[in-house]
Each structure stands twice: as structure tokens, then as C-alpha cells.
Enzyme design. Sequence first.
Site, PDB file in Angstrom:
ATOM      1  CE1 TYR A   1      -3.060  -3.005   0.323  1.00  0.00           C
ATOM      2  CE2 TYR A   1      -3.350  -2.526   2.657  1.00  0.00           C
ATOM      3  CZ  TYR A   1      -3.637  -3.299   1.545  1.00  0.00           C
ATOM      4  OH  TYR A   1      -4.505  -4.359   1.664  1.00  0.00           O
TER       5      TYR A   1
ATOM      6  N   GLY B   1     -18.318  -3.592  -0.616  1.00  0.00           N
ATOM      7  CA  GLY B   1     -18.226  -3.649  -2.072  1.00  0.00           C
ATOM      8  C   GLY B   1     -17.397  -2.527  -2.646  1.00  0.00           C
ATOM      9  NE  ARG B   2     -12.714  -4.406  -5.214  1.00  0.00           N
ATOM     10  CZ  ARG B   2     -11.528  -4.798  -4.728  1.00  0.00           C
ATOM     11  NH1 ARG B   2     -10.769  -3.913  -4.135  1.00  0.00           N
ATOM     12  NH2 ARG B   2     -11.124  -6.042  -4.842  1.00  0.00           N
TER      13      ARG B   2
ATOM     14  CG  PHE C   1     -23.352  -2.402  -1.020  1.00  0.00           C
ATOM     15  CD1 PHE C   1     -24.539  -2.468  -1.727  1.00  0.00           C
ATOM     16  CD2 PHE C   1     -22.396  -3.382  -1.230  1.00  0.00           C
ATOM     17  CE1 PHE C   1     -24.774  -3.501  -2.624  1.00  0.00           C
ATOM     18  CE2 PHE C   1     -22.625  -4.416  -2.124  1.00  0.00           C
ATOM     19  CZ  PHE C   1     -23.812  -4.486  -2.824  1.00  0.00           C
ATOM     20  N   GLY C   2     -21.896   2.033   0.132  1.00  0.00           N
ATOM     21  CA  GLY C   2     -21.878   3.296   0.845  1.00  0.00           C
ATOM     22  C   GLY C   2     -22.257   4.456  -0.058  1.00  0.00           C
TER      23      GLY C   2
END
Length: 347
Positions: free
Chosen positions: A65, A215-216, A219-220
Site C-alpha cells: 500500500y 463492495g469497495r 454500498f456506501g
Amino acid sequence: MEEQSNIQIPRAKLGSQGLEVSKLGFGCMGLTGIYNTPVSEEAGISIIKDAFSKGITFFDTADIYGPHTNEILLGKALKQLPREKIELATKCGIVGYDKTQMIVKGTPEYVRSCCEASLKRLGVDYIDLYYLHRVDKSIPIEETMAEFKKLVEEGKVKYIGLSEASPDTIRRAHAVHPITALQMEWSLWTRDIEEDVIPLCRELCIGIVPYSPLGRGFFGGKAIVESIPANSFLVSHPRFVGDNLEKNKILYTRLLDLAVKHHCTPAQLALAWVLHQGHDVVPIPGTTKIKNLDDNIGSLKVKLAKEDLEQISDTVCLEDVAGARVYGIMEPHSWKFANTPAKEDST
């Protein structure tokens, strides 16, 4: 949906070796890019500290990362927090990316060098949970795990984890040294691990750490109520483009309608669904915003009965999900193994 900051986050046991973590973890990856522009060091440290103040003690990062910058950022935050009260997870095994390929490496020498480098970047004496980020299929998993076992014996690592591993690999790795946790993508629209992987983990008493439980961010509301930044890798993700996105928006609308019934946000309902999959399940959603952090913590207040879980599963029907997930167990053809000739890359 109020007073999320006052919610008592319960504890959960991962594996049978003694690791206990907050039932909700925090995925740090997005703080240094990938989904959006990296946040400032001050902002990154602030949200990590805020998460800890609200009861999250399980923080997840990886050497890839950034690369490296995510571990450095988390390390700086750790200097302002009580180390003994934090469960720190990081990973090794992904060397980098070559166009559309993920380059992986799992030789003993590489694992050791990565661990030493991560300890230095994080500024710690030990890593609580050290994952093999992706499995190097060009060498026996037993060789890789033997080195992980040595790191445990030396006190540099407390517990061992795997990420995106097949059932056969999990069983073979576990025979070398007990695996404490398996990190896999698991959300309402990614459930391929439920048939074989989850039952095996429970047979072997391995904890489950779902990444991308929202879901990356879909869903936000990402790509629906919130646009995708131009520098986000999601702009080319199969589920976030073209006709696929338009079809998937229907799933979000269905979940939104159901969330009203449960007096919560769609993100809270999606995350609550994951949280209710078992006492051994600890999702690690990430965010760069305090309001989203509070929303995630608020999902712990959403109580779902068995029939609720079934209704939610049916509402986001897998047959209706458009587009493939990426960099998962189902796409080994997109991996390149750093210690083998190019002609042997495919498996």
C-alpha cells in the site's frame, strides 16, 4: 443512527491461538491512495486515532500500500497510541503491478526481508498478525510458511494469516503452522467463498477477516451518491463502469429501500449483514472520512434475525451483479510470479 461514537465495540476471537481483536477493524489502505487522492499525514493520523478512541483496535495495512507509505503513516499514528492495546496486521507477498498483472513472491528470503522492512517502517518490535498477501504458486506453500513459522518463533510475529488462498493451500499451510486468520473479499455482491472456504475455516478454527465488506464503497453510495475520483482505480473496475454500473445501481436502490425498514443507512445494512455472518468474522472497512467511520461503527447497532439476513441476501441477488471482481482467487491468470520465467506465469 445517532450517538455512534458511544457504541461499545465488542471483542472477537480470531483463530484458536489467542488473538482477540475489536469486532470491527479498520482498513488503512485508502488513506494513501488507491480509491482516492492520499490524505495528508495529519488527516490520516487523526482518523486512525479517532477510530481507536471509539473502540477500534484492529488496524490493517500492507507493504504494497503506497507502496510503503501506508505502513509509515500507521507507524506514526502508533507512536501516539498505546501499542499494547492495538492489534496490528500487515502483509507481504505482492511485489508490485506490471500493467494488468499482479507480481507475487513468497520465497523464504523475500518473506524475511519484507518482515524486517515492515517492522522498521511501522516502528514496532513485533507484528500481531502477519499475512501472506497473495500465494506464490511457483513454490510450495510449505516453504513460505516455514519462514513465517520462524518469524513467530523469533517473536517478530505473533500470529500468521493468509489472504485470497484456496482451500487446498489453506489446509497445507495450516499443517505447517496454525493459521489464525484468512483475509478474503466478502460482501453482499462477492460471496464465492461461502461454499468451500468458510466451512474449511470453521473446521480448522481459522478466523475470517472480510476486506471490502462494502463492495469497495459501492454500498456506501460510491458512484451513486458520491462520484468516483478520476485517479481512483475504481474508474476501470468492471463493476463500476458502463452498463455494469447501471445494472448494479438497481441493487443499491433495492438495498436503500430495505435500509429504511431497518432505520439505518444502506452502508450500515450491508456491513451489518457481514458482521452477522458469525462470531469469527471481523470486517475491516476503510474510509478517509470521520462521518463514514461513524456510519460504519453504527452498523453494530443494527440487529438482524435469520429471516432478515435471508431477505438482504435475496435483495442483492448474486445473479443480478454485473461485472467481475478483480485481483481475487478466481483470477490467478492475472498474477505473475517474480521468481519464475515469464513462460511459466500462468497457472
